[in-house]
Design an enzyme around this catalytic site. Structure first.
Site, mmCIF file in Angstrom:
data_model
loop_
_atom_site.group_PDB
_atom_site.id
_atom_site.type_symbol
_atom_site.label_atom_id
_atom_site.label_comp_id
_atom_site.label_asym_id
_atom_site.label_seq_id
_atom_site.Cartn_x
_atom_site.Cartn_y
_atom_site.Cartn_z
ATOM 1 N N HIS A 1 2.321 -5.992 8.241
ATOM 2 C CA HIS A 1 3.010 -5.372 9.379
ATOM 3 C C HIS A 1 2.085 -4.419 10.136
ATOM 4 C CE1 HIS A 1 3.783 -1.506 7.229
ATOM 5 N NE2 HIS A 1 4.043 -2.254 6.177
ATOM 6 N N ASP B 1 3.294 -1.830 12.176
ATOM 7 C CA ASP B 1 3.866 -0.502 12.374
ATOM 8 C C ASP B 1 3.539 0.411 11.195
ATOM 9 O OD1 ASP B 1 5.538 -2.338 10.978
ATOM 10 O OD2 ASP B 1 7.208 -0.932 11.095
ATOM 11 N N ASP C 1 -0.772 1.717 4.047
ATOM 12 C CA ASP C 1 0.456 0.964 4.326
ATOM 13 C C ASP C 1 0.555 0.656 5.816
ATOM 14 O OD1 ASP C 1 2.970 -0.171 4.092
ATOM 15 O OD2 ASP C 1 4.024 1.723 3.902
ATOM 16 N N GLU D 1 8.540 -3.569 10.397
ATOM 17 C CA GLU D 1 8.812 -3.718 8.960
ATOM 18 C C GLU D 1 9.371 -2.434 8.378
ATOM 19 O OE1 GLU D 1 7.996 -3.531 4.612
ATOM 20 O OE2 GLU D 1 7.296 -2.196 6.208
ATOM 21 N N GLU D 2 8.886 -1.294 8.868
ATOM 22 C CA GLU D 2 9.312 -0.025 8.293
ATOM 23 C C GLU D 2 10.766 0.305 8.620
ATOM 24 O OE1 GLU D 2 7.742 1.453 6.154
ATOM 25 O OE2 GLU D 2 5.588 1.233 6.414
ATOM 26 N N GLU E 1 0.671 -5.983 1.275
ATOM 27 C CA GLU E 1 1.090 -4.608 1.015
ATOM 28 C C GLU E 1 0.239 -4.023 -0.117
ATOM 29 O OE1 GLU E 1 3.288 -2.664 2.439
ATOM 30 O OE2 GLU E 1 4.894 -3.847 3.354
ATOM 31 N N HIS F 1 3.468 6.257 2.905
ATOM 32 C CA HIS F 1 4.239 7.240 3.674
ATOM 33 C C HIS F 1 3.856 8.689 3.382
ATOM 34 C CE1 HIS F 1 7.791 4.143 4.182
ATOM 35 N NE2 HIS F 1 6.589 3.610 4.387
#
Length: 382
Positions: free
Chosen positions: A72, A74, A105, A139-140, A165, A355
């Site tokens: 992803h 984002d 991530d 995705e997030e 990931e 995150h």
């Protein structure tokens, strides 16, 4: 023979980290990758998802097997940037780690996939099969990008899928689903000295949430790999003045689901329980804001076995094979695939760093995954 230098690999990652694709703006990442692919004669396609958000799909090779690789574009918000040791959108190296929002991530994994494809194509190393690169949006928050790719058939002919990931020491082959619900209770405002002239929206919602918590978290069903379903009420908003009876209360709930207690059953239980409360005078409405099903595969495939060997070879790690409580784009991409479909989540970075403030990926891992991914593709298509 084309081989990206370490300096080039770092610069391309730095360019993508500098793009602030925080839950939006993935189109800049997609355009950057599209131009990069075009430099080496690889055609790619922008796949619109909304007016402002897009996926990017690119392919090399032809025929079977079709290897789907995905990541992803984002990232989550950096939060309070003053708490970062360095600018979150400037790739910064310290002590063998590459810091920046999205390094872990999962822009490092995304760049690993893209540059590996370019080298394979430039050096004419892919003698058989197709590699389909699928960079996703959103995705997030909600998985809208992967849902669009599934709906448009990009997974129909795929024989293998891995999502890059962060998980260098563990191959993830199954994971829980993720279900978000917004529950609204409507009452009637009144002065707190005369509550009988109104209807407190909080009271039925509190009772409802406690009952749902008991029904879901108390359920004994369990998946051998993923464990039990988990429900969490994470947001609760109500009232606007301490001496006024609140006419509205809203809660948001996240449920991590398993095959044995899936999204549809959970949604049905939320709605039927709301009906019970409404029959007694409440006004409770249930809205599903996201529904990603669980992913369950056997984890038994030539892809997983080869990856274990490559992880040992290039990282010096004994690679575990496990399930995960987190969800990925595979929830959408694998909607029509059976339990024996070859799937894995495997990439540079560390799951625990996702995150976080001062997010990083180990530089050595970033470089090693170029070799892992290339040898994996070639091993599956020989």
């Amino acid at each position: 023979m084309k081989r990206f230098t370490e300096a080039e690999k770092l610069q391309i990652l730095a360019d993508v980290i500098a793009i602030k694709s925080v839950n939006e703006n993935e189109i800049e990442v997609a355009n950057y990758l599209k131009e990069l692919f075009a430099e080496y004669g690889i055609e790619s396609k922008i796949v619109p998802v909304t007016d402002t958000r897009v996926n990017l799909v690119a392919e090399i090779g032809s025929g079977k097997p079709v290897i789907g690789v995905s990541g992803h574009m984002d990232v989550v918000s950096p939060g309070d940037e003053s708490e970062w040791t360095s600018d979150p959108f400037t790739l910064t190296e310290r002590d063998g780690k590459l810091y920046g929002r999205g390094t872990n991530d999962m822009k490092a994994g995304l760049i690993n996939l893209a540059l590996t494809m370019i080298e394979l194509k430039e050096n004419d190393e892919l003698k058989k099969g197709t590699v389909r690169f699928m960079a996703t949006t959103g995705e997030e928050v909600g998985g809208a990008g992967s849902k669009k790719l599934y709906e448009e058939g990009y997974m129909d002919d795929v024989d293998y899928l891995w999502v890059a990931e962060p998980s260098p020491s563990t191959i993830i082959y199954s994971h829980k689903g993720s279900l978000n619900l917004r529950v609204t209770s409507t009452g009637e405002a009144a002065h707190s000295s005369m509550p009988h002239f109104g209807y407190n929206a909080i009271n039925p919602l509190m009772a409802y949430l406690l009952e749902m918590d008991e029904k879901l978290n108390g359920d004994e069903r369990e998946n051998d790999v993923l464990g039990k379903l988990v429900m969490s009420t994470t947001i609760f908003n109500a009232g606007n003045q301490v001496n006024s009876i609140p006419e509205k209360a809203v809660a948001e709930i996240n449920v991590r689901t398993i095959q044995e207690f899936d999204n549809d059953e959970v949604i049905d239980l939320f709605r039927k329980t709301a009906d019970k409360y409404n029959a007694d005078g409440a006004k409770i409405d249930v809205e599903v804001t996201m529904s990603l099903p669980s992913v369950f595969t056997t984890g038994e495939s030539d892809m997983v076995e080869l990856t274990k060997k490559l992880g040992k070879k290039h990282l010096g790690l004994d690679i575990d094979v496990k399930g995960s409580p987190g969800a990925t784009d595979a929830s959408n991409l694998l909607r029509d695939k059976g339990d024996d479909f070859p799937f894995m989540m495997y990439g540079p970075g560390e799951t625990k760093m996702a995150h976080k403030t001062d997010e990083y990926v180990y530089k050595d891992y970033y470089f090693a995954f170029f070799d892992i991914y290339k040898e994996l593709i070639l091993g599956l298509t020989k």
